[in-house]
Design a protein around this motif. Structure first.
Motif, PDB file in Angstrom:
ATOM      1  N   ASN A  98      36.602  38.448  28.099  1.00 42.85           N
ATOM      2  CA  ASN A  98      36.031  38.362  29.435  1.00 42.85           C
ATOM      3  C   ASN A  98      36.749  37.323  30.295  1.00 42.85           C
ATOM      4  O   ASN A  98      36.888  37.506  31.509  1.00 42.85           O
ATOM      5  CB  ASN A  98      34.536  38.068  29.352  1.00 42.85           C
ATOM      6  CG  ASN A  98      33.748  39.264  28.808  1.00 42.85           C
ATOM      7  OD1 ASN A  98      34.236  40.395  28.820  1.00 42.85           O
ATOM      8  ND2 ASN A  98      32.542  39.014  28.336  1.00 42.85           N
ATOM      9  N   THR A  99      37.222  36.241  29.668  1.00 39.45           N
ATOM     10  CA  THR A  99      38.019  35.258  30.400  1.00 39.45           C
ATOM     11  C   THR A  99      39.316  35.889  30.883  1.00 39.45           C
ATOM     12  O   THR A  99      39.750  35.672  32.019  1.00 39.45           O
ATOM     13  CB  THR A  99      38.331  34.041  29.504  1.00 39.45           C
ATOM     14  OG1 THR A  99      37.107  33.381  29.156  1.00 39.45           O
ATOM     15  CG2 THR A  99      39.240  33.050  30.214  1.00 39.45           C
ATOM     16  N   ARG A 100      39.931  36.677  30.018  1.00 42.93           N
ATOM     17  CA  ARG A 100      41.168  37.356  30.387  1.00 42.93           C
ATOM     18  C   ARG A 100      40.932  38.326  31.548  1.00 42.93           C
ATOM     19  O   ARG A 100      41.781  38.467  32.438  1.00 42.93           O
ATOM     20  CB  ARG A 100      41.732  38.090  29.183  1.00 42.93           C
ATOM     21  CG  ARG A 100      43.039  38.843  29.472  1.00 42.93           C
ATOM     22  CD  ARG A 100      43.608  39.415  28.207  1.00 42.93           C
ATOM     23  NE  ARG A 100      44.865  40.121  28.462  1.00 42.93           N
ATOM     24  CZ  ARG A 100      45.875  40.165  27.601  1.00 42.93           C
ATOM     25  NH1 ARG A 100      45.795  39.527  26.450  1.00 42.93           N
ATOM     26  NH2 ARG A 100      46.960  40.843  27.881  1.00 42.93           N
ATOM     27  N   SER A 101      39.797  38.992  31.541  1.00 46.54           N
ATOM     28  CA  SER A 101      39.493  39.947  32.608  1.00 46.54           C
ATOM     29  C   SER A 101      39.439  39.249  33.964  1.00 46.54           C
ATOM     30  O   SER A 101      39.876  39.806  34.980  1.00 46.54           O
ATOM     31  CB  SER A 101      38.156  40.637  32.324  1.00 46.54           C
ATOM     32  OG  SER A 101      38.236  41.432  31.156  1.00 46.54           O
ATOM     33  N   VAL A 102      38.908  38.032  33.985  1.00 42.12           N
ATOM     34  CA  VAL A 102      38.848  37.272  35.231  1.00 42.12           C
ATOM     35  C   VAL A 102      40.258  36.983  35.740  1.00 42.12           C
ATOM     36  O   VAL A 102      40.549  37.127  36.929  1.00 42.12           O
ATOM     37  CB  VAL A 102      38.065  35.957  35.027  1.00 42.12           C
ATOM     38  CG1 VAL A 102      38.162  35.080  36.274  1.00 42.12           C
ATOM     39  CG2 VAL A 102      36.610  36.248  34.692  1.00 42.12           C
ATOM     40  N   VAL A 103      41.145  36.591  34.815  1.00 41.17           N
ATOM     41  CA  VAL A 103      42.539  36.315  35.191  1.00 41.17           C
ATOM     42  C   VAL A 103      43.212  37.580  35.697  1.00 41.17           C
ATOM     43  O   VAL A 103      43.918  37.574  36.711  1.00 41.17           O
ATOM     44  CB  VAL A 103      43.317  35.732  33.991  1.00 41.17           C
ATOM     45  CG1 VAL A 103      44.787  35.537  34.351  1.00 41.17           C
ATOM     46  CG2 VAL A 103      42.703  34.409  33.550  1.00 41.17           C
ATOM     47  N   SER A 104      42.990  38.687  35.008  1.00 41.37           N
ATOM     48  CA  SER A 104      43.605  39.957  35.380  1.00 41.37           C
ATOM     49  C   SER A 104      43.144  40.429  36.754  1.00 41.37           C
ATOM     50  O   SER A 104      43.914  41.032  37.510  1.00 41.37           O
ATOM     51  CB  SER A 104      43.271  41.019  34.332  1.00 41.37           C
ATOM     52  OG  SER A 104      43.788  42.275  34.687  1.00 41.37           O
ATOM     53  N   ASP A 105      41.884  40.148  37.082  1.00 46.12           N
ATOM     54  CA  ASP A 105      41.320  40.632  38.347  1.00 46.12           C
ATOM     55  C   ASP A 105      41.717  39.783  39.548  1.00 46.12           C
ATOM     56  O   ASP A 105      41.265  40.055  40.669  1.00 46.12           O
ATOM     57  CB  ASP A 105      39.791  40.679  38.243  1.00 46.12           C
ATOM     58  CG  ASP A 105      39.310  41.784  37.316  1.00 46.12           C
ATOM     59  OD1 ASP A 105      40.102  42.698  37.029  1.00 46.12           O
ATOM     60  OD2 ASP A 105      38.147  41.719  36.867  1.00 46.12           O
ATOM     61  N   LYS A 106      42.575  38.800  39.331  1.00 47.50           N
ATOM     62  CA  LYS A 106      43.048  37.980  40.441  1.00 47.50           C
ATOM     63  C   LYS A 106      43.874  38.802  41.433  1.00 47.50           C
ATOM     64  O   LYS A 106      43.978  38.479  42.603  1.00 47.50           O
ATOM     65  CB  LYS A 106      43.891  36.813  39.918  1.00 47.50           C
ATOM     66  CG  LYS A 106      43.091  35.713  39.264  1.00 47.50           C
ATOM     67  CD  LYS A 106      43.976  34.719  38.540  1.00 47.50           C
ATOM     68  CE  LYS A 106      45.012  34.090  39.444  1.00 47.50           C
ATOM     69  NZ  LYS A 106      45.809  33.053  38.757  1.00 47.50           N
ATOM     70  N   HIS A 107      44.479  39.894  40.922  1.00 48.52           N
ATOM     71  CA  HIS A 107      45.318  40.734  41.772  1.00 48.52           C
ATOM     72  C   HIS A 107      44.754  42.157  41.812  1.00 48.52           C
ATOM     73  O   HIS A 107      44.244  42.673  40.815  1.00 48.52           O
ATOM     74  CB  HIS A 107      46.753  40.777  41.251  1.00 48.52           C
ATOM     75  CG  HIS A 107      47.402  39.432  41.175  1.00 48.52           C
ATOM     76  ND1 HIS A 107      47.811  38.723  42.284  1.00 48.52           N
ATOM     77  CD2 HIS A 107      47.718  38.652  40.100  1.00 48.52           C
ATOM     78  CE1 HIS A 107      48.345  37.575  41.913  1.00 48.52           C
ATOM     79  NE2 HIS A 107      48.303  37.511  40.599  1.00 48.52           N
ATOM     80  N   THR A 108      44.885  42.797  42.947  1.00 51.99           N
ATOM     81  CA  THR A 108      44.477  44.197  43.080  1.00 51.99           C
ATOM     82  C   THR A 108      45.602  45.106  42.610  1.00 51.99           C
ATOM     83  O   THR A 108      46.753  44.670  42.442  1.00 51.99           O
ATOM     84  CB  THR A 108      44.156  44.528  44.556  1.00 51.99           C
ATOM     85  OG1 THR A 108      45.371  44.418  45.325  1.00 51.99           O
ATOM     86  CG2 THR A 108      43.109  43.577  45.115  1.00 51.99           C
ATOM     87  N   ASN A 109      45.272  46.373  42.395  1.00 51.30           N
ATOM     88  CA  ASN A 109      46.303  47.338  42.004  1.00 51.30           C
ATOM     89  C   ASN A 109      47.392  47.446  43.069  1.00 51.30           C
ATOM     90  O   ASN A 109      48.581  47.597  42.747  1.00 51.30           O
ATOM     91  CB  ASN A 109      45.674  48.709  41.766  1.00 51.30           C
ATOM     92  CG  ASN A 109      44.864  48.765  40.491  1.00 51.30           C
ATOM     93  OD1 ASN A 109      45.110  47.989  39.567  1.00 51.30           O
ATOM     94  ND2 ASN A 109      43.888  49.661  40.443  1.00 51.30           N
ATOM     95  N   ALA A 110      46.986  47.368  44.306  1.00 52.67           N
ATOM     96  CA  ALA A 110      47.965  47.440  45.391  1.00 52.67           C
ATOM     97  C   ALA A 110      48.940  46.270  45.326  1.00 52.67           C
ATOM     98  O   ALA A 110      50.149  46.436  45.562  1.00 52.67           O
ATOM     99  CB  ALA A 110      47.241  47.439  46.741  1.00 52.67           C
ATOM    100  N   ALA A 122      55.351  37.447  34.967  1.00 55.53           N
ATOM    101  CA  ALA A 122      54.578  36.212  35.078  1.00 55.53           C
ATOM    102  C   ALA A 122      53.077  36.499  35.084  1.00 55.53           C
ATOM    103  O   ALA A 122      52.286  35.793  34.425  1.00 55.53           O
ATOM    104  CB  ALA A 122      54.975  35.459  36.348  1.00 55.53           C
ATOM    105  N   SER A 123      52.674  37.550  35.784  1.00 56.57           N
ATOM    106  CA  SER A 123      51.261  37.898  35.853  1.00 56.57           C
ATOM    107  C   SER A 123      50.730  38.378  34.509  1.00 56.57           C
ATOM    108  O   SER A 123      49.651  37.969  34.064  1.00 56.57           O
ATOM    109  CB  SER A 123      51.051  38.985  36.912  1.00 56.57           C
ATOM    110  OG  SER A 123      49.685  39.337  36.996  1.00 56.57           O
ATOM    111  N   TYR A 124      51.487  39.261  33.861  1.00 53.27           N
ATOM    112  CA  TYR A 124      51.068  39.755  32.546  1.00 53.27           C
ATOM    113  C   TYR A 124      50.962  38.616  31.537  1.00 53.27           C
ATOM    114  O   TYR A 124      50.015  38.547  30.739  1.00 53.27           O
ATOM    115  CB  TYR A 124      52.065  40.808  32.028  1.00 53.27           C
ATOM    116  CG  TYR A 124      51.953  42.145  32.709  1.00 53.27           C
ATOM    117  CD1 TYR A 124      50.720  42.697  33.021  1.00 53.27           C
ATOM    118  CD2 TYR A 124      53.092  42.892  33.025  1.00 53.27           C
ATOM    119  CE1 TYR A 124      50.622  43.932  33.626  1.00 53.27           C
ATOM    120  CE2 TYR A 124      52.999  44.128  33.647  1.00 53.27           C
ATOM    121  CZ  TYR A 124      51.761  44.642  33.949  1.00 53.27           C
ATOM    122  OH  TYR A 124      51.659  45.869  34.562  1.00 53.27           O
ATOM    123  N   MET A 125      51.929  37.721  31.561  1.00 56.00           N
ATOM    124  CA  MET A 125      51.915  36.646  30.591  1.00 56.00           C
ATOM    125  C   MET A 125      50.803  35.632  30.873  1.00 56.00           C
ATOM    126  O   MET A 125      50.271  35.008  29.957  1.00 56.00           O
ATOM    127  CB  MET A 125      53.273  35.944  30.554  1.00 56.00           C
ATOM    128  CG  MET A 125      54.392  36.804  29.973  1.00 56.00           C
ATOM    129  SD  MET A 125      53.956  37.641  28.407  1.00 56.00           S
ATOM    130  CE  MET A 125      53.519  36.231  27.370  1.00 56.00           C
TER     131      MET A 125
END
Length: 295
Positions: A98-110, A122-125
């Protein structure tokens, strides 16, 4: 059929022929597979040290002892496992995911679609690194529940692949190679999260995309037909036994599909039964009943 553990027990007995103090036969029978591996490595190293003391001089022996000590420490580091609590693991993996999900949601698909390769890496890592604490805690974990041990191993293996993707990028600057390694780790993680969510009812955030991805990956494989000749009742009994032990194979519906075969092979692997073929027969049912009785 004999368990794989017997192989290590034989190896231990062979090592004892050089008069190296070791566990009694009863002790060996009581050891886990991991304990036998560690004991065997220690005996190998002790044997090399004794051999060197006979063949070499004092100065050579001193050097050999230093080398053996270093090798011993290295082996201990590689083989050392830490007994962990299943409930603590369940809590930690939910928090980590769930912590990772928060980091992942920092950016939109667009936003992801407009990023350069460097920015994507950089974003994936950043996402992967958000689970570094979990990885370090559980990368050498051992559990009483062997299915939890399998799932933990698969998840940390997936994270290890994603951390290795960074090295691939640093060495090659090839985004496709980076992404292939990273995605391989993703699928390790996805299968684990889906199973923990469905079978153990753990409160992960949104896992629907992982469920869709794993189902799509399964559909690429050929249809599972290896147990098509087994009668409905026998398949259903096998499925129920697998579920009762903790090797989740879905509803006991009497239909042996990919999930059932995968669960059988996982059971055979974790308990050391050979061959790891996913086949349903009387011997497998006997093994399942014996292990369930122990639980």
């Amino acid at each position: 059929m004999k368990k794989k553990m017997a192989i290590l027990a034989v190896a231990l007995s062979c090592a004892l022929s050089v008069n190296v103090p070791a566990a009694t036969e009863k002790d060996i029978d009581d050891m886990t597979l991991e304990e036998l591996k560690v004991e065997y490595l220690k005996l190998q190293l002790e044997y090399e040290k004794l051999k060197a003391s006979v063949e070499g001089g004092t100065e050579e022996n001193s050097t050999d002892e230093e080398n053996v000590t270093e090798a011993d420490e290295s082996s201990d580091q590689e083989e050392k496992t830490v007994q962990m609590d299943e409930e603590e693991f369940k809590t930690d993996i939910v928090n980590s995911y769930n912590t990772r999900s928060v980091v992942s949601d920092k950016h939109t698909n667009a936003e992801y679609n407009t990023m350069t390769s460097e920015e994507l890496v950089a974003s994936y890592m950043e996402c992967a690194e958000s689970e570094r604490e979990f990885y370090e805690k559980y990368k050498n974990a051992a559990f009483t529940d062997l299915n939890i041990q399998y799932l933990c191993g698969q998840y940390t293996n997936g994270l290890a692949k994603q951390y290795n993707a960074q090295k691939i990028w640093d060495d090659t600057k090839d985004y496709d190679k980076f992404y292939n390694e990273y995605q391989s780790g993703y699928y390790n993680r996805a299968y684990v999260i889906v199973e923990l969510s469905d079978y153990y009812q753990l409160p992960f955030g949104d896992v629907e995309s992982m469920r869709v991805d794993t189902a799509a990956m399964d559909s690429l494989n050929e249809a599972e037909t290896r147990n098509k000749a087994v009668d409905h009742a026998t398949v259903q009994k096998t499925q129920q036994l697998l579920n009762d032990i903790g090797f989740y194979c879905g509803k006991a519906d009497g239909l042996s599909g990919k999930r059932t075969v995968k669960s059988i092979k996982r059971f055979q692997q974790m308990y050391g039964y050979e061959p790891e073929d996913g086949m349903i027969d009387d011997e497998l049912i006997g093994q399942l009943e014996a292990e369930l009785a122990k639980k």
